[in-house]
Design an enzyme around this catalytic site. Structure first.
Site, mmCIF file in Angstrom:
data_model
loop_
_atom_site.group_PDB
_atom_site.id
_atom_site.type_symbol
_atom_site.label_atom_id
_atom_site.label_comp_id
_atom_site.label_asym_id
_atom_site.label_seq_id
_atom_site.Cartn_x
_atom_site.Cartn_y
_atom_site.Cartn_z
ATOM 1 N N LYS A 266 0.866 -1.190 0.000
ATOM 2 C CA LYS A 266 0.000 0.000 0.000
ATOM 3 C C LYS A 266 0.896 1.232 0.000
ATOM 4 C CE LYS A 266 -3.180 2.685 2.975
ATOM 5 N NZ LYS A 266 -4.050 2.705 4.171
ATOM 6 N N ASP A 271 -2.464 10.341 3.490
ATOM 7 C CA ASP A 271 -3.864 9.967 3.672
ATOM 8 C C ASP A 271 -4.580 11.022 4.518
ATOM 9 O OD1 ASP A 271 -6.298 8.748 3.966
ATOM 10 O OD2 ASP A 271 -5.585 7.123 5.277
ATOM 11 N N LYS A 278 -9.958 13.216 7.936
ATOM 12 C CA LYS A 278 -9.493 12.820 9.257
ATOM 13 C C LYS A 278 -9.455 14.033 10.186
ATOM 14 C CE LYS A 278 -6.450 8.994 7.950
ATOM 15 N NZ LYS A 278 -7.104 7.935 8.744
ATOM 16 N N ASP A 289 1.642 6.447 5.547
ATOM 17 C CA ASP A 289 0.675 5.516 4.985
ATOM 18 C C ASP A 289 1.196 4.806 3.726
ATOM 19 O OD1 ASP A 289 -1.720 4.276 5.485
ATOM 20 O OD2 ASP A 289 -2.949 5.736 4.410
ATOM 21 N N ASP A 348 -12.087 7.359 3.713
ATOM 22 C CA ASP A 348 -10.876 7.121 4.503
ATOM 23 C C ASP A 348 -10.493 5.635 4.518
ATOM 24 O OD1 ASP A 348 -8.713 7.750 6.036
ATOM 25 O OD2 ASP A 348 -9.842 8.051 7.905
ATOM 26 N N GLU A 350 -9.387 3.887 2.178
ATOM 27 C CA GLU A 350 -8.877 3.962 0.805
ATOM 28 C C GLU A 350 -7.826 2.903 0.508
ATOM 29 O OE1 GLU A 350 -7.600 5.603 3.230
ATOM 30 O OE2 GLU A 350 -5.488 5.119 2.879
ATOM 31 N N ARG A 352 -7.725 -0.316 1.067
ATOM 32 C CA ARG A 352 -8.311 -1.512 0.447
ATOM 33 C C ARG A 352 -8.749 -1.229 -0.992
ATOM 34 N NH1 ARG A 352 -12.660 -1.681 5.221
ATOM 35 N NH2 ARG A 352 -10.946 -0.569 6.226
HETATM 36 N N1 BES Z 1 -4.166 4.634 6.894
HETATM 37 C C1 BES Z 1 -5.331 4.454 7.673
HETATM 38 C C2 BES Z 1 -5.118 3.466 8.808
HETATM 39 C C3 BES Z 1 -4.316 3.968 9.970
HETATM 40 C C4 BES Z 1 -4.836 4.886 10.849
HETATM 41 C C5 BES Z 1 -3.074 3.447 10.218
HETATM 42 C C6 BES Z 1 -4.102 5.299 11.937
HETATM 43 C C7 BES Z 1 -2.355 3.849 11.312
HETATM 44 C C8 BES Z 1 -2.859 4.780 12.163
HETATM 45 C C9 BES Z 1 -6.467 3.923 6.811
HETATM 46 O O1 BES Z 1 -6.480 4.382 5.509
HETATM 47 C C10 BES Z 1 -7.727 4.374 7.456
HETATM 48 O O2 BES Z 1 -7.956 5.552 7.503
HETATM 49 N N2 BES Z 1 -8.518 3.430 7.938
HETATM 50 C C11 BES Z 1 -9.715 3.733 8.625
HETATM 51 C C12 BES Z 1 -10.768 2.747 8.184
HETATM 52 C C13 BES Z 1 -12.157 3.087 8.612
HETATM 53 C C14 BES Z 1 -12.625 4.323 7.880
HETATM 54 C C15 BES Z 1 -13.052 1.926 8.352
HETATM 55 C C16 BES Z 1 -9.440 3.630 10.114
HETATM 56 O O3 BES Z 1 -8.670 2.772 10.532
HETATM 57 O O4 BES Z 1 -9.981 4.447 10.862
HETATM 58 ZN ZN ZN Z 2 -4.714 4.918 4.725
HETATM 59 MN MN MN Z 3 -7.523 6.217 5.334
#
Ligand code: BES
Ligand code: ZN
Ligand code: MN
Length: 493
Positions: A266, A271, A278, A289, A348, A350, A352
């Site tokens: 990834k 992000d 966020k 990210d 967010d 994204e 996947r």
């Molecule tokens: N890159 C983030 C995941 C992340 C967040 C990694 C904080 C490390 C620290 C990912 O793209 C994301 O934002 N995931 C969301 C998914 C949710 C919207 C279902 C998350 O984990 O909040």
């Molecule tokens: Zn992300």
């Molecule tokens: Mn995200």
């Protein structure tokens, strides 16, 4: 960092520093006793005083007036007796503490005697590899956008052993040095800010790797070609960004084979969350990210450096996730390369969305196995914290190989379930799949989403959201899981 292996005993050659591993008890190891004599009893007096606790990794420096070592670094093993063997976990702590200590002083060279230590169930090659990778990585400093007052000077380490073990020690040192370099590549890329490390920057890094070996090729799939391929899911993530997305495809053919092992990273170079923006606090850390992509480039760096006899295809799905008038909105439905439609309920989620198209793309390689590496979910950090990488797989044999590779390198993963029961939460009224499940088991439902795109090959997913970087005062990329990946790829060629 250069590693030289030779057969030599303590005090046989001039060195800036000799490292001594010993239980800091009344019974010193053989080498520690010799060192103590050179230091006129200072080592044993320090231990007797009680000021030097026998805890693994505790260290003390000595500057003997005679002998061939300018310095002696004593590192405590924490063992009860001098001749007991260490378990591998303890040795890794010992190696890490030694590496940090050596990089904290103004010395260019150091010597380590391997004869005095034994590690349960581990040959000399593993000991030598562990030391070399930890020492190489400890010398890492971020210098791209900041002047650093004092860089570690350490550049050469002499590993001393006996004749019977010399070949194994050399092999371990070569491996360890290359793994350390790969880790440092991953750390550098991770630490770079999002305004420098863009998808285009990652693509250029991959092109540079191809210059190192004739067995290495890099191809960049640009946005126009993605469109032709039907990668509507990946393109929906970059839609709000001025940075063009890149699908970076590397192939390293260190041996003739039809079916490669594939790794997929990834590479979200920043992000913001997109329209599902966020919160502001700590958002800077979303420059990390792309650490999955960084670990892929680090791993490829190591394999090329070694000229390893393996066949690996590495793919990076690189994009920037930004809000704008052209950005994807919650509720938008996109069509992935697989043909499956996806309702983007949260922009967010994204990672996947870029990965699913990359995972469909790699079917063309008829892979032996596919492992993706992604900072995919905050939920994985809640589940496992910062010690274990989350592991999900549709084939237990593959999961077991990755778990073992993690154990060997102390770059550990922990397996999580991928049961059908969890998959129900991805149902959508308007598309084949929704891109989010509910609040519960977020790292599992994210992995379940990916599993819909990986049915045609053995696949594993590594969620490195909690392990790829440190926050707080020591903010910085860790280079995980480069060690795990290299170990896995070398052992399963
Ligand atoms: N890159 C983030 C995941 C992340 C967040 C990694 C904080 C490390 C620290 C990912 O793209 C994301 O934002 N995931 C969301 C998914 C949710 C919207 C279902 C998350 O984990 O909040
Ligand atoms: Zn992300
Ligand atoms: Mn995200």
């Amino acid at each position: 960092m250069d590693f030289l292996c030779k057969t030599a005993d303590f005090n046989q050659f001039k060195t800036e520093c000799t490292v001594i591993f010993t239980a800091a008890t009344n019974t010193l190891s053989a080498i520690a006793q010799n060192a103590d004599t050179l230091c006129e009893g200072q080592i044993s007096r320090l231990i007797k005083s009680g000021d030097f606790k026998n805890q693994v990794g505790n260290s003390a420096w000595f500057y003997p007036s005679t002998g061939k070592s300018a310095r002696i670094l004593v590192v405590a093993t924490g063992l009860k007796t001098a001749n007991a063997s260490l378990d591998s976990e303890t040795f890794i702590s010992l190696a890490e503490a030694t590496a940090q200590a050596l990089c904290s002083k103004s010395l260019k060279q150091a010597s380590i005697h391997l004869n005095d230590i034994a590690v349960e169930d581990q040959p000399v090659q593993w000991i030598s590899q562990t030391l070399s990778s930890r020492i190489t990585s400890a010398a890492y400093r971020y210098t791209q956008t900041k002047k650093v007052d004092e860089l570690p000077l350490l550049a050469k380490v002499t590993l001393c052993t006996d004749k019977a073990q010399l070949t194994a020690a050399k092999k371990g040192a070569t491996l360890g040095a290359a793994v350390g370099q790969g880790i440092n590549t991953a750390r550098t890329l991770g630490d770079l800010p999002g305004n420098i490390c863009t998808p285009t920057y990652l693509a250029n890094e991959a092109k540079l790797l191809a210059k190192k070996s004739t067995k290495f090729t890099t191809k960049i799939v640009e946005a126009a070609e993605m469109k032709k391929l039907g990668m509507g899911s990946l393109l929906s993530v970059s839609a709000g960004s001025d940075q063009p997305p890149k699908l970076i495809v590397m192939e390293y053919k260190g041996k003739a084979s039809k079916a490669p092992n594939v790794i997929v990273g990834k590479g979200i170079t920043f992000d913001t969350g997109g329209i599902s923006l966020k919160a502001g606090a700590g958002m800077d850390e979303m420059k990390y990210d792309m650490c999955g992509a960084a670990s892929v480039l680090g791993t490829m760096h190591t394999l090329v450096e070694l000229g390893a006899p393996v066949h690996v295809v590495a793919v990076i799905a690189a994009a920037e996730n930004m809000p704008s008038g052209r950005a994807t909105k919650p509720g938008d439905v996109v069509t992935s390369m697989s043909g499956k439609t996806i309702e983007v309920l949260n922009t967010d989620a994204e990672g996947r969305l870029v990965l699913c198209d990359a995972l469909t793309y790699v079917e063309r390689f008829k892979p032996k196995s596919v492992v993706d590496i992604a900072t995919l979910t905050g939920a994985c950090v809640i589940a496992l914290g910062h010690h274990a990488t989350g592991l999900f797989s549709n084939e237990q044999a593959l999961a077991d190989k990755l778990l073992e590779a993690g154990k060997q390198t102390h770059d550990r993963a922990w397996q999580m379930p991928l049961w059908d029961e969890y998959k129900k939460s991805l149902k959508s009224n308007f598309a084949d799949l929704a891109n989010i499940g509910g609040r519960e088991a977020g790292s599992v439902t994210a992995a379940c989403f990916l599993s819909y795109f990986t049915e045609s090959y053995p696949w594993a997913h590594l969620d490195v959201a909690g392990t790829a970087w440190n926050s707080g005062a020591n903010k910085g990329a860790t280079g995980r899981p480069v060690s795990l990946l290299v170990n896995y790829l070398l052992n399963n060629a």
